[in-house]
Design a protein around this motif. Structure first.
Motif, PDB file in Angstrom:
ATOM      1  N   ALA A 277     -17.032 -47.567  55.792  1.00 29.29           N
ATOM      2  CA  ALA A 277     -18.086 -47.721  56.790  1.00 29.29           C
ATOM      3  C   ALA A 277     -19.061 -46.549  56.716  1.00 29.29           C
ATOM      4  CB  ALA A 277     -17.472 -47.802  58.191  1.00 29.29           C
ATOM      5  N   GLU A 278     -20.130 -46.643  57.466  1.00 30.63           N
ATOM      6  CA  GLU A 278     -21.068 -45.531  57.548  1.00 30.63           C
ATOM      7  C   GLU A 278     -20.434 -44.395  58.351  1.00 30.63           C
ATOM      8  OE1 GLU A 278     -24.708 -46.875  59.214  1.00 30.63           O
ATOM      9  OE2 GLU A 278     -25.301 -48.045  57.439  1.00 30.63           O
ATOM     10  N   GLY A 279     -20.752 -43.175  57.971  1.00 31.81           N
ATOM     11  CA  GLY A 279     -20.220 -42.019  58.677  1.00 31.81           C
ATOM     12  C   GLY A 279     -19.533 -41.073  57.727  1.00 31.81           C
ATOM     13  N   GLU A 280     -18.511 -40.375  58.228  1.00 34.52           N
ATOM     14  CA  GLU A 280     -17.794 -39.429  57.386  1.00 34.52           C
ATOM     15  C   GLU A 280     -16.342 -39.323  57.842  1.00 34.52           C
ATOM     16  OE1 GLU A 280     -18.966 -35.320  59.803  1.00 34.52           O
ATOM     17  OE2 GLU A 280     -19.926 -35.770  57.884  1.00 34.52           O
ATOM     18  N   GLY A 281     -15.494 -38.848  56.952  1.00 35.60           N
ATOM     19  CA  GLY A 281     -14.097 -38.626  57.290  1.00 35.60           C
ATOM     20  C   GLY A 281     -13.228 -39.858  57.202  1.00 35.60           C
ATOM     21  N   VAL A 282     -11.991 -39.707  57.696  1.00 35.72           N
ATOM     22  CA  VAL A 282     -10.996 -40.779  57.686  1.00 35.72           C
ATOM     23  C   VAL A 282     -10.625 -41.094  59.132  1.00 35.72           C
ATOM     24  CG1 VAL A 282      -8.715 -41.495  56.896  1.00 35.72           C
ATOM     25  CG2 VAL A 282     -10.106 -39.959  55.479  1.00 35.72           C
ATOM     26  N   TRP A 283     -10.647 -42.369  59.477  1.00 39.77           N
ATOM     27  CA  TRP A 283     -10.430 -42.789  60.862  1.00 39.77           C
ATOM     28  C   TRP A 283      -9.337 -43.843  60.927  1.00 39.77           C
ATOM     29  CZ3 TRP A 283     -13.798 -41.296  65.084  1.00 39.77           C
ATOM     30  CH2 TRP A 283     -14.804 -40.394  64.695  1.00 39.77           C
ATOM     31  N   VAL A 284      -8.545 -43.798  62.002  1.00 35.36           N
ATOM     32  CA  VAL A 284      -7.517 -44.800  62.296  1.00 35.36           C
ATOM     33  C   VAL A 284      -7.568 -45.101  63.790  1.00 35.36           C
ATOM     34  CG1 VAL A 284      -5.056 -45.334  62.325  1.00 35.36           C
ATOM     35  CG2 VAL A 284      -6.022 -44.040  60.418  1.00 35.36           C
ATOM     36  N   ASN A 285      -7.735 -46.369  64.130  1.00 33.60           N
ATOM     37  CA  ASN A 285      -7.789 -46.793  65.537  1.00 33.60           C
ATOM     38  C   ASN A 285      -8.815 -46.001  66.349  1.00 33.60           C
ATOM     39  OD1 ASN A 285      -5.805 -48.717  65.117  1.00 33.60           O
ATOM     40  ND2 ASN A 285      -4.141 -47.398  65.822  1.00 33.60           N
TER      41      ASN A 285
END
Length: 298
Positions: A277-285
């Motif tokens: 997705a757009e943005g930065e880093g790693v995301w969960v929930n």
């Protein structure tokens, strides 16, 4: 045993590029239409492998983990350089076992030794492998190509290497016998995914091998590509240990069917574990995760 005795043990493993280990150099010609890919890995006894285990298990793991970096680039291995610092007083049987482990591994991947260096140390065993591979010009898969909307995938099964180390340390795990064997292999003899390299070059937009944990490698891809990786929670738990040396890669959603069918034909399990997705880093929930992988401190 001195350094020249050890070199004599290595000599039967040498391919034509190694010049018989007699010139302190190797000769390598890159074919037209190919790029040369180079990577180095180092292992330290007591850090990357249990203390006192200096034989074939050490060398197999060293060379296989180094080769995994080439697999992540979609490359074909062609040779390697080896540097070893042997602890003073090491029994010759460990050196012979070390060479046997190299022989079995390089034979499995058609990747002969080309040269290197040997020395002694008063500390633990330290060894480095510099691996060389070829990939069609311009087709190397990097960490920097992930695109918004891509799927995120990984190969194989994650978490087995951590259990394999626990078994080596004498811990008892409630696992079926077949899974115990799979976990031991995952730690001692990780499988560089060379059979997947053509598929990777055809479909993957970015890739990294999972050496330091799923979140850590996802973070590398996100940073290099300038994107955000949203991972499914079910695939994140228990993956911070790393050492699985599977591949984490991104690919267009339009490739889902082709990826599944070609992987099944190998056969190799692949799992879709998130999206780009757009943005930065790693995301969960909806929560950003910081790298949980192993880091050396100095």
């Amino acid at each position: 045993m001195d350094e020249f005795d050890f070199i004599d043990l290595l000599r039967p493993l040498v391919g034509p590029t190694g010049l018989g280990l007699q010139d302190d150099a190797a000769k390598l010609s890159v074919p037209d239409g190919q790029d040369l890919i180079i990577s180095t890995d180092t292992m330290v006894e007591g850090v990357h492998f249990p203390l006192g285990r200096r034989g074939g298990g050490f060398s197999e793991r060293l060379l296989r983990t180094a080769l995994s970096d080439l697999a992540a680039k979609g490359a074909r291995p062609i040779g390697y350089m080896l540097s070893v610092a042997w602890p003073v007083g090491t029994d010759a049987k460990w050196m012979a076992g070390f060479v046997k482990g190299l022989d079995e591994t390089q034979s499995a991947f058609d990747c002969p030794i080309m040269g290197g260096d040997t020395t002694s140390t008063t500390g633990p065993l330290i060894a480095s492998a510099t691996v060389y591979g070829l990939v069609p010009t311009g087709e190397m898969v990097t960490r920097a190509g992930a695109k918004v909307g891509d799927d995120v995938w990984f190969t194989g099964v994650l978490g087995r290497a951590e259990k394999g180390l626990a078994l080596m340390q004498g811990k008892v795990l409630d696992l079926p016998e077949t899974e115990i064997l799979a976990c031991e292999d995952a730690y001692l003899r990780p499988e560089p995914r060379f059979l997947f390299r053509k598929i990777l070059r055809q479909y993957a937009s970015a890739c990294a091998d999972i050496s330091d944990g799923l979140i850590s490698e996802a973070g590398h891809i996100a940073k290099a590509s300038g994107v955000r990786l949203d991972l499914d929670a079910q695939h994140v738990d228990g993956t911070s240990f790393g050492d699985d040396y599977e591949l984490l890669f991104t690919a267009s959603q339009t490739s889902r069917t082709a990826l599944k069918s070609t992987a099944e034909a190998l056969p190799l399990k692949i799992t879709r574990c998130g999206t780009v997705a757009e943005g930065e880093g790693v995301w969960v929930n909806g929560e950003r995760l910081m790298s949980q992988g192993y880091k050396h401190t100095f």
